[in-house]
Design an enzyme around this catalytic site. Structure first.
Site, PDB file in Angstrom:
ATOM      1  CG  HIS A   1     -27.514  28.754   0.564  1.00 55.64           C
ATOM      2  ND1 HIS A   1     -27.748  27.541   1.183  1.00 55.64           N
ATOM      3  CD2 HIS A   1     -28.160  28.695  -0.634  1.00 55.64           C
ATOM      4  CE1 HIS A   1     -28.498  26.783   0.394  1.00 55.64           C
ATOM      5  NE2 HIS A   1     -28.753  27.461  -0.717  1.00 55.64           N
TER       6      HIS A   1
ATOM      7  NE  ARG B   1     -31.410  24.686  -8.145  1.00 58.69           N
ATOM      8  CZ  ARG B   1     -31.198  24.479  -9.438  1.00 58.69           C
ATOM      9  NH1 ARG B   1     -30.125  23.873  -9.830  1.00 58.69           N
ATOM     10  NH2 ARG B   1     -32.059  24.917 -10.312  1.00 58.69           N
ATOM     11  CB  THR B   2     -32.063  24.282  -1.194  1.00 60.94           C
ATOM     12  OG1 THR B   2     -31.205  25.040  -2.048  1.00 60.94           O
ATOM     13  CG2 THR B   2     -31.413  24.149   0.162  1.00 60.94           C
TER      14      THR B   2
ATOM     15  CE  LYS C   1     -55.122  28.591   6.991  1.00 64.76           C
ATOM     16  NZ  LYS C   1     -55.372  27.271   7.566  1.00 64.76           N
TER      17      LYS C   1
ATOM     18  NE  ARG D   1     -33.685  28.494   0.575  1.00 56.32           N
ATOM     19  CZ  ARG D   1     -33.168  28.362  -0.642  1.00 56.32           C
ATOM     20  NH1 ARG D   1     -33.910  28.616  -1.700  1.00 56.32           N
ATOM     21  NH2 ARG D   1     -31.932  27.966  -0.816  1.00 56.32           N
TER      22      ARG D   1
HETATM   23  C1  NCD Z   1     -29.592  29.917  -4.357  1.00 62.03           C
HETATM   24  C2  NCD Z   1     -30.410  30.472  -3.222  1.00 62.03           C
HETATM   25  O1  NCD Z   1     -31.598  30.244  -3.125  1.00 62.03           O
HETATM   26  O2  NCD Z   1     -29.795  31.147  -2.423  1.00 62.03           O
HETATM   27  N1  NCD Z   1     -30.089  28.756  -4.909  1.00 62.03           N
HETATM   28  C3  NCD Z   1     -29.812  27.582  -4.284  1.00 62.03           C
HETATM   29  O3  NCD Z   1     -30.060  27.404  -3.123  1.00 62.03           O
HETATM   30  N2  NCD Z   1     -29.201  26.632  -5.006  1.00 62.03           N
HETATM   31  C4  NCD Z   1     -29.246  30.913  -5.359  1.00 62.03           C
HETATM   32  C5  NCD Z   1     -30.342  31.657  -6.034  1.00 62.03           C
HETATM   33  O4  NCD Z   1     -31.519  31.420  -5.814  1.00 62.03           O
HETATM   34  O5  NCD Z   1     -29.986  32.528  -6.825  1.00 62.03           O
END
Ligand code: NCD
Length: 322
Positions: free
Chosen positions: A136, A58-59, A86, A108
Site C-alpha cells: 500500500h 478513506r483511500t 457479472k 485497489r
Molecule cells: C488500510 C488498508 O486498506 O490497507 N486502510 C487504509 O487504506 N487506510 C488498512 C486496513 O484496512 O486495515
C-alpha cells in the site's frame, strides 16, 4: 531533476533518494490543504480512473479529492456495482476503462499483484492503492511524511508495528520504506501473525525483530504504528478477542513504556477499544488525523508527477525538437 514515475506499484523497488524526492514534492501540496481555496488547474483536461475492486472509504475519497483539487476529471468504478459481479475478468474490466482514455488508473484489489498484472497489460500508468497483503505504497509515503514532519528525519528511528502484521499491506510497505532509512523495526503481535519470513522483507543486515510481548516491543520506541485488527480473525482456540485486548491493546499505561514523545499512528479504519484505547487514539501523541491530511498531499504530488509532469516534459522535448 529528471525524474519520472512510470507506475507506483510498491515501495520495495524505490530508492531512499526517490522516496525523499516524493516527500519533498508533497510539501507544497501540504500547504494547499491549509488554503481557503484548494482547487488548482494543474491537471485540467486529465482524467484519473479510480478502480476499487475492494471496498474502501478513506483511500478512495483521498485519491478522488486529490484528483479533484488538481482539477482532473474522474472515472469511478466500484466493486459493488461493477460488471465484475457479472463475471467479467479483471483484464476485460480494466481494458474497458482504458478504452475510455483515462490518463492513469488508481487501483485497489484484494489479490496481491493485481496492479502489477494490469501494469504489464495496459499502456497506462498504474497506482497501487492497496493490493491484497502485498503493498500500500501511498499509505507508507503519507506515514513517512508525517514522521519526517514530526521528527525532522526518517533516519535511525525505533519503529514498532503492532497487530496483524501477517495480513497487512500497510505493514509491508512501511517495513520496506523505513528499512531504507536505517530504522530499527520491531514487529509485535501474537505469534500466529509474526512468521519468520517477515524478516526477509528487509535487506540482510537491517535491524528487524519479532516480539510477542508488547511491553518489550514498546521500549524506546520513537514511532508506534498500530494496525487494524479484523475481529473475524480472532477466535478460539487460537486467540479470543478479549485475550487480544488484554495482551496487545495500545493503552495509555503501555504507551508510557515508549519514549515520552513517541508518535502514535494508525492507517485507519481504527477499531477503538480493540487494537487501541480511545484515550490513546485521541491523545496528544496521536497523529491519526494528520496522516489523513498528509494522504491528500502525497497523492496530489504523485498524480502531478505521474500525469502532470509528463505533460511538461513532453512540452520540453517538443520545444527542444523545434
Ligand atoms: C488500510 C488498508 O486498506 O490497507 N486502510 C487504509 O487504506 N487506510 C488498512 C486496513 O484496512 O486495515
Amino acid at each position: 531533476m529528471p525524474f519520472r514515475f512510470g507506475h507506483m506499484l510498491g515501495i520495495e523497488p524505490l530508492s531512499a533518494e526517490e522516496i525523499l524526492f516524493l516527500l519533498d514534492q508533497s510539501k507544497p501540496f501540504q500547504e494547499i490543504q491549509r488554503h481557503p481555496l484548494k482547487k488548482l488547474a494543474t491537471l485540467r483536461g486529465k482524467t484519473v480512473a479510480l478502480a476499487f475492486f475492494e471496498p474502501s472509504t478513506r483511500t478512495r475519497i483521498s485519491f478522488a479529492t486529490a484528483a479533484a483539487r488538481l482539477g482532473a476529471d474522474q472515472m469511478n468504478l466500484q466493486a459493488e456495482s461493477s460488471s465484475l459481479k457479472k463475471g467479467e475478468s479483471l483484464l476485460d474490466t480494466v481494458r474497458t476503462l482504458d478504452a475510455m482514455k483515462p490518463d492513469c488508473i488508481v487501483m485497489r484489489h484484494s489479490s496481491s499483484g493485481a496492479p502489477d498484472f494490469v501494469a504489464r497489460n495496459l499502456a497506462l500508468p498504474v497506482i497501487n492503492a492497496g493490493d491484497g497483503t502485498h503493498e500500500h505504497p501511498t499509505q507508507a509515503l503519507l506515514d513517512a511524511l508525517t514522521i519526517r514532519d514530526r521528527r525532522g528525519t526518517l533516519e535511525g528511528l525505533n519503529v514498532t508495528i503492532l497487530g496483524d502484521i501477517l495480513h497487512s499491506r500497510v505493514a509491508r510497505s512501511n517495513i520496506h520504506l523505513l528499512s531504507k532509512f536505517g530504522c530499527r523495526i520491531t514487529l509485535c503481535g501474537p505469534a500466529m501473525w509474526l512468521p519468520r519470513e517477515l524478516e526477509c522483507l528487509v535487506p540482510a543486515g537491517s535491524a528487524i525483530r519479532r516480539v510477542t510481548r508488547i511491553e518489550e516491543a514498546l521500549e524506546d520506541a520513537d514511532v508506534i504504528i498500530t494496525l487494524r485488527v479484523q475481529q473475524e480473525r480472532l477466535h478460539e482456540p487460537a486467540l479470543a478477542i478479549d485475550e487480544y485486548i488484554l495482551q496487545y491493546q495500545l493503552t495509555s499505561e503501555r504507551l508510557r513504556i515508549a519514549k515520552a514523545d513517541a508518535l502514535v499512528m494508525h492507517p485507519g479504519p481504527m477499531v477503538r477499544g480493540l487494537e487501541i484505547e480511545p484515550a490513546v487514539a485521541d491523545g496528544p501523541q496521536s497523529c491519526v488525523l494528520e496522516q489523513v491530511t498528509n494522504g491528500l498531499a502525497v497523492r496530489m504530488a504523485l498524480l502531478f508527477l505521474m500525469i502532470g509532469a509528463e505533460t511538461s516534459s513532453e512540452r520540453d522535448s517538443s520545444h527542444a525538437a523545434d
